[in-house]
Design a protein around this motif. Structure first.
Motif, PDB file in Angstrom:
ATOM      1  N   SER A  72       0.824  -1.214   0.000  1.00 38.58           N
ATOM      2  CA  SER A  72       0.000   0.000   0.000  1.00 38.58           C
ATOM      3  C   SER A  72       0.858   1.264   0.000  1.00 38.58           C
ATOM      4  O   SER A  72       0.413   2.317  -0.464  1.00 38.58           O
ATOM      5  N   ALA A  73       2.087   1.179   0.490  1.00 37.79           N
ATOM      6  CA  ALA A  73       2.957   2.355   0.568  1.00 37.79           C
ATOM      7  C   ALA A  73       4.145   2.259  -0.385  1.00 37.79           C
ATOM      8  O   ALA A  73       5.120   2.996  -0.238  1.00 37.79           O
ATOM      9  N   ILE A  74       4.050   1.371  -1.363  1.00 34.19           N
ATOM     10  CA  ILE A  74       5.208   1.099  -2.226  1.00 34.19           C
ATOM     11  C   ILE A  74       5.704   2.340  -2.977  1.00 34.19           C
ATOM     12  O   ILE A  74       6.888   2.483  -3.231  1.00 34.19           O
ATOM     13  N   MET A  75       4.799   3.243  -3.293  1.00 38.01           N
ATOM     14  CA  MET A  75       5.206   4.438  -4.049  1.00 38.01           C
ATOM     15  C   MET A  75       6.122   5.356  -3.230  1.00 38.01           C
ATOM     16  O   MET A  75       6.825   6.186  -3.787  1.00 38.01           O
ATOM     17  N   SER A  76       6.161   5.175  -1.930  1.00 37.89           N
ATOM     18  CA  SER A  76       7.057   5.993  -1.098  1.00 37.89           C
ATOM     19  C   SER A  76       8.414   5.303  -0.890  1.00 37.89           C
ATOM     20  O   SER A  76       9.240   5.792  -0.133  1.00 37.89           O
ATOM     21  N   PHE A  77       8.630   4.174  -1.565  1.00 38.11           N
ATOM     22  CA  PHE A  77       9.896   3.435  -1.488  1.00 38.11           C
ATOM     23  C   PHE A  77      10.501   3.272  -2.884  1.00 38.11           C
ATOM     24  O   PHE A  77      10.424   2.198  -3.490  1.00 38.11           O
ATOM     25  N   LEU A  80      12.794   0.334  -3.329  1.00 38.16           N
ATOM     26  CA  LEU A  80      12.077  -0.938  -3.378  1.00 38.16           C
ATOM     27  C   LEU A  80      11.513  -1.181  -4.782  1.00 38.16           C
ATOM     28  O   LEU A  80      11.581  -2.296  -5.303  1.00 38.16           O
ATOM     29  N   ILE A  81      11.004  -0.131  -5.391  1.00 32.91           N
ATOM     30  CA  ILE A  81      10.512  -0.241  -6.769  1.00 32.91           C
ATOM     31  C   ILE A  81      11.658  -0.633  -7.698  1.00 32.91           C
ATOM     32  O   ILE A  81      11.521  -1.525  -8.540  1.00 32.91           O
ATOM     33  N   LEU A  82      12.817   0.019  -7.517  1.00 33.01           N
ATOM     34  CA  LEU A  82      13.991  -0.307  -8.330  1.00 33.01           C
ATOM     35  C   LEU A  82      14.396  -1.765  -8.115  1.00 33.01           C
ATOM     36  O   LEU A  82      14.704  -2.478  -9.078  1.00 33.01           O
ATOM     37  N   LYS A  83      14.373  -2.212  -6.865  1.00 35.51           N
ATOM     38  CA  LYS A  83      14.710  -3.607  -6.549  1.00 35.51           C
ATOM     39  C   LYS A  83      13.768  -4.565  -7.267  1.00 35.51           C
ATOM     40  O   LYS A  83      14.202  -5.569  -7.842  1.00 35.51           O
ATOM     41  N   LEU A  84      12.486  -4.268  -7.255  1.00 29.56           N
ATOM     42  CA  LEU A  84      11.505  -5.127  -7.922  1.00 29.56           C
ATOM     43  C   LEU A  84      11.705  -5.135  -9.436  1.00 29.56           C
ATOM     44  O   LEU A  84      11.603  -6.184 -10.076  1.00 29.56           O
ATOM     45  N   VAL A  85      11.991  -3.975 -10.008  1.00 30.55           N
ATOM     46  CA  VAL A  85      12.247  -3.888 -11.452  1.00 30.55           C
ATOM     47  C   VAL A  85      13.489  -4.703 -11.807  1.00 30.55           C
ATOM     48  O   VAL A  85      13.493  -5.448 -12.800  1.00 30.55           O
ATOM     49  N   LEU A  86      14.533  -4.576 -11.004  1.00 32.96           N
ATOM     50  CA  LEU A  86      15.747  -5.351 -11.264  1.00 32.96           C
ATOM     51  C   LEU A  86      15.491  -6.852 -11.117  1.00 32.96           C
ATOM     52  O   LEU A  86      16.058  -7.656 -11.859  1.00 32.96           O
TER      53      LEU A  86
END
Length: 139
Positions: A72-77, A80-86
């Motif tokens: 729910s708060a992923i947009m503030s990390f 973490l988004i970069l980690k998931l994309v990688l």
């Protein structure tokens, strides 16, 4: 349950990233062998790649469970988004490596092997980057 998933996540990490390191070190050994011996040796270490695939699956399954509280708060990390994309990029690389390895079993090609080795080096760099990001995010 969270502790169990963390344990599975770390085991998957050891298996997945460990496979990249093993291939890097074995690559030096393979480079010293004659071409026929090198091809035979590569066939004997296929199980190592299977270990990496199993580790990646463990990472994916346990990671999905572990990410749910942050969703729910992923947009503030952004890290973490970069980690998931990688991680998605890593999955694609692993798939390409596995497909290339299967094709190369049928008709051996040095060009395909070199391409697989190059993708493996990129996978290792991405895997290390993901670990660094994970430590930075969850520190």
């Amino acid at each position: 349950m969270r502790d169990t998933m963390l344990i599975l996540h770390f085991l998957g990490l050891a298996m997945g990233v460990g496979t990249s390191f093993a291939h890097a070190f074995l690559g030096k050994t393979i480079s010293k062998l004659e071409q026929n011996e090198a091809a035979e040796f590569r066939l004997k270490i296929i199980g190592l790649s299977q270990m990496g695939t199993i580790g990646t699956i463990l990472l994916l399954v346990s990671g999905i469970y572990l990410i749910v509280p942050y969703w729910s708060a992923i947009m503030s990390f952004p890290l973490l988004i970069l980690k998931l994309v990688l991680f998605v990029l890593l999955l694609v690389l692993i798939w390409l490596i596995n497909q290339g390895a299967k094709k190369n079993l049928k008709n051996h090609s040095e060009d395909k092997l070199k391409r697989i080795e190059l993708m493996g080096k990129f996978a290792m760099i991405i895997g290390i980057t993901i670990v660094i990001l994970a430590v930075s995010i969850f520190h």
